[in-house]
Design an enzyme around this catalytic site. Structure first.
Site, PDB file in Angstrom:
ATOM      1  CB  CYS A 126      -1.940  -1.601  10.310  1.00  0.00           C
ATOM      2  SG  CYS A 126      -2.737  -1.174   8.760  1.00  0.00           S
ATOM      3  CG  ASP A 182       0.227   2.664   4.643  1.00  0.00           C
ATOM      4  OD1 ASP A 182      -0.133   3.417   3.727  1.00  0.00           O
ATOM      5  OD2 ASP A 182      -0.557   2.092   5.416  1.00  0.00           O
ATOM      6  CB  CYS A 240      -4.819   3.240   6.445  1.00  0.00           C
ATOM      7  SG  CYS A 240      -4.169   1.826   7.348  1.00  0.00           S
ATOM      8  CB  CYS A 267      -0.959   0.007   1.182  1.00  0.00           C
ATOM      9  SG  CYS A 267      -0.179  -0.299   2.762  1.00  0.00           S
TER      10      CYS A 267
END
Lengths: 156, 195
Positions: free
Chosen positions: A127, A60, A84, A58
């Site tokens: 995450c 991140d 996120c 993603c």
């Protein structure tokens, strides 16, 4: 009549919003809306360990830094995360979790300690893994710094 | 789906094991092959102009005005082919998605579990600085400059990726593909800020 219909149209999405927000546990939302310990420390400080990790799937990126006392416990931890809500909440929670703990204790952290506390949904498990790896990378960075420093003082 | 999720959770419990497994893992590709679908050679440095021309001529051929008198099932089949083709072209046109798709076809999908070892700490630090710069940019000119810098990096990386795929150096291709995802994300953030 027309005005009424317009009103109904504009209100509809707003009325649906809380249902969407409820999809995340309040612990995630709390850390996302009031992230703890956002900030940065001097990465060249000998008592500071810096861990930077990222998720290629993603894009991140997460930076987590720890400052260690002379007794080997974590004095403070800060983070900066571009990602996120769950990634921000995970790193925010992680900085609170490590504070006051010894480096040995910190290195035992599992992503599940973070995800269960935040009640992360399965698709957001990665995450919490990012936050786990960020802590471990920060500890590694600090150990590497100290090893280099010892090596330098032995040479003198 | 459930089975998949629980297996992933189990893999996460032991970080060392999960990473070892990821390195060795080569799954056979399960999804569609967008290169075959569009009759393109399976390579990273695609001739995008030629691809676009082929796509356009197909879309002209199956234009609803021309097909009005064909049987309904034939119309439906062409419409679904058009949808697949549009999706394929969308993936192939974008360097980050194209690289990801190529890795999948080689049985080396970019794992969701990787957290940075492959791209390296200096690269991640650079990405963090870039994201910070985008966030803090105060003018359109500044965003434009950041966008140009990012595009230049994408170009350099794309050239290296083409070489890695051509040599079948999949370790290098994986590393560069992961890097490309971060750059793509920076590009997206810049576009979002400019809107």
């Amino acid at each position: 009549m027309l005005a009424l219909r317009r009103l109904a149209l504009t209100r509809a999405p707003a009325a649906r919003l809380p249902a969407v927000a409820r999809a995340y546990h309040e612990n995630v939302i709390n850390h996302y809306e009031n992230p703890r310990n956002v900030g940065k420390m001097n990465k060249d400080d000998p008592d500071v360990g810096t861990g930077i990790v990222g998720a290629p799937a993603c894009g991140d990126v997460m930076k987590l830094q720890i400052r260690v006392n002379d007794d080997g416990t974590v004095k403070e931890a800060v983070f900066k995360t571009f990602g996120c809500g769950s990634a921000i909440a995970s790193s925010s929670f992680a900085t609170e979790w490590v504070r006051g703990k010894t480096l040995e204790e910190c290195s035992t952290i599992k992503n599940t300690d973070i995800s269960s506390q935040l009640k992360l949904p399965p698709v957001k498990m990665h995450c919490s893994m990012l936050a786990e790896d960020a802590i471990k990378a920060a500890i590694k960075d600090l150990a590497e710094k100290r090893r280099l420093k010892e090596g330098a003082s032995q040479q003198q | 789906m459930l089975l998949h999720a629980s297996r992933r959770a189990a893999a996460r419990a032991a970080p060392a094991a999960r990473r070892g497994a990821q390195r060795l893992q080569t799954r056979p590709p399960s999804g569609p092959d967008y290169f075959a679908l569009t009759e393109c050679e399976r390579r990273f440095d695609l001739d995008l102009t030629a691809l676009h021309e082929r796509y356009k001529s197909f879309m002209v051929q199956i234009h609803p005005d021309k097909l009005a008198r064909r049987p309904a099932d034939e119309q439906q089949e062409l419409a679904s082919r058009a949808a697949t083709l549009t999706q394929a072209v969308g993936v192939l046109r974008d360097p980050a998605q194209r690289a990801k798709h190529l890795l999948e076809l080689h049985g080396r999908p970019l794992g969701e579990e990787a957290t940075g070892e492959s791209v390296g700490a200096p690269f991640l630090a650079q990405m963090l600085d870039a994201r910070e710069a985008v966030e803090e940019a105060k003018s359109e000119a500044e965003l434009h400059r950041l966008d140009r810098d990012n595009d230049a990096l994408v170009q350099t990386l794309s050239a290296a990726l083409a070489g890695a795929f051509a040599r079948r150096d999949l370790d290098e291709a994986s590393r560069l593909t992961a890097q490309l995802q971060y750059l793509q994300r920076i590009g997206a953030e810049i576009r979002q800020r400019r809107e």
